[in-house]
Scaffold this motif. Structure first.
Motif, PDB file in Angstrom:
ATOM      1  N   ASN A   1       0.842  -1.203   0.000  1.00  0.00           N
ATOM      2  CA  ASN A   1       0.000   0.000   0.000  1.00  0.00           C
ATOM      3  C   ASN A   1       0.872   1.246   0.000  1.00  0.00           C
ATOM      4  O   ASN A   1       1.880   1.296   0.700  1.00  0.00           O
TER       5      ASN A   1
ATOM      6  N   GLN B   1       0.914   4.970   1.288  1.00  0.00           N
ATOM      7  CA  GLN B   1       0.208   5.734   2.313  1.00  0.00           C
ATOM      8  C   GLN B   1       0.775   7.138   2.437  1.00  0.00           C
ATOM      9  O   GLN B   1       1.953   7.370   2.167  1.00  0.00           O
TER      10      GLN B   1
ATOM     11  N   HIS C   1      -0.712   0.086   7.323  1.00  0.00           N
ATOM     12  CA  HIS C   1      -0.973  -1.213   6.729  1.00  0.00           C
ATOM     13  C   HIS C   1      -0.117  -2.243   7.458  1.00  0.00           C
ATOM     14  O   HIS C   1       1.021  -1.979   7.812  1.00  0.00           O
TER      15      HIS C   1
END
Length: 408
Positions: free
Chosen positions: A29, A31, A38
């Motif tokens: 992910n 971010q 995550h």
């Protein structure tokens, strides 16, 4: 599976690094904050490339103090391959939170012709400070000297910079110095750097562009090297071969007339096998593919054996495919890249394949196939027409072969 924390200073940089992990089957992910991190691998986009030094420091401090570094097996500071941004201060701050034994700085990105020679970043052969990146109206680069950036980040600390000649030495190892930086002219240099750093077994903060991340992942995921088979004698292919060689791919030159005269494939099979077992990508090629003058030499030499042009062409494909078959019997590879339609058909024929299934298109005119039946059933093969593609197409195809075959 390892968990990676990658800290990048802009969104596109986050994505081009994250996609390398995704291509290897890692759930990753991107971010913008760490409020709800995550659980696995993350790419943290700090959006600080165009900030002032003070703003970048404040932003990064606020993010780093919330991170639990114990969750991650590897920490990577992704930097811009033209050295834009607040590299020194961000490197120093991240080191102060992560407490690595070694800070390793290797910003080269050979796939984009961005290399480091004698500690100086060059873009397409030109010093970065003499390019438009030094005139960027928002965040121009202030130095193209890799050692200088390290000195700014860690003033007063001992610094060791490794030259290309040192990296390519068979005895290359990283000494007991906390701050180290590296020249790199091709992807193989970066792989050597990662291997040497891994040998130290120490806690490392990796600092570099997507090139260093790619080399690190190739090692961590034990990605097998790729093999190429090239019989095309087009000028386009010739330029692609030279670009591949510059990027560290091992070229095994096969003079067809010599292989026919000696009636043995052993020298070429041994050369390719040795390189592949050492983790190096390899291309098997006719000598005429690399050097146009070899084409006339081949024709002249083989005419003496009363071979027609058609027979010489068939012989060329048989020799290349035969050598390739013997290599594949000895070494596992990620996949095969073939340039030239007749060369591809020769390989499928000698491998007793029933055909090939089309999987996807890696780029316009560059399909990924899967061999159906025969000795190489299930092998992934990338093909292209001989006189087709830009100069870096072979480099692109090899990279795709190795990444896509890890997650299919």
């Amino acid at each position: 599976m390892k968990k990676y924390l990658i800290i990048a200073d802009d969104f596109t940089g986050s994505n081009d690094t994250g996609v390398q992990l995704a291509n290897l089957g890692v759930d990753v992910n991107v971010q913008f904050s760490v409020a709800s991190p995550h659980k696995g691998t993350i790419v943290l986009d700090t959006e600080t490339r165009n900030s002032s030094t003070e703003e970048a420091a404040d932003r990064l401090n606020s993010l780093l103090q919330k991170l639990d570094f114990k969750q991650y097996d590897e920490v990577i500071k992704k930097v811009d391959s033209t050295l834009r941004g607040n590299i020194s201060i961000e490197m120093r701050l991240l080191a102060s939170y992560y407490h690595p034994d070694i800070i390793a700085f290797a910003p080269a990105l050979p796939d984009q012709n961005r290399v480091v020679v004698r500690s100086t970043l060059k873009v397409a052969g030109i010093r970065a400070m003499k390019t438009d990146f030094a005139k960027d109206p928002i965040k121009p680069i202030r130095t193209d000297d890799v050692q200088n950036l390290m000195e700014q980040a860690f003033p007063g600390e001992p610094l060791r910079h490794y030259s290309v000649s040192e990296i390519r030495d068979s005895e290359f190892h990283v000494e007991n110095t906390r701050c180290v930086s590296f020249d790199s002219e091709n992807n193989q240099d970066l792989i050597r750097i990662v291997h040497a750093l891994r040998q130290t077994t120490k806690r490392i903060l990796w600092v570099g562009s997507a090139g260093l991340t790619s080399a690190l992942l190739m090692k961590d995921f034990s990605v097998a090297p790729a093999l190429g088979l090239i019989g095309s004698v087009s000028e386009v292919t010739r330029k692609q071969l030279h670009a591949a060689e510059q990027n560290g791919i091992r070229l095994v030159n096969i003079p067809i007339y010599e292989a026919y005269k000696q009636q043995t494939y052993a020298p070429y099979v041994d050369a390719a096998t040795t390189a592949l077992l050492a983790g190096q990508d390899v291309i098997l090629m006719s000598s005429a593919s690399y050097d146009r003058s070899e084409l006339d030499k081949t024709l002249t030499a083989l005419v003496k054996y009363n071979l027609s042009d058609e027979e010489i062409n068939s012989l060329t494909q048989a020799v290349l495919s035969g050598i390739c078959r013997k290599v594949l019997a000895k070494v596992k590879v990620s996949g095969l890249f073939v340039s030239g339609g007749e060369t591809a058909k020769g390989f499928l024929r000698i491998g007793k394949a029933a055909g090939a299934k089309v999987i996807t298109e890696l780029a316009s005119g560059v399909p990924l196939l899967e061999v159906q039946q025969g000795d190489f059933s299930g092998m992934r093969v990338v093909t292209k027409a001989g006189a087709f593609g830009n100069q870096d197409l072979i480099n692109f195809a090899f990279k795709k072969i190795k990444s896509i075959n890890q997650c299919v």
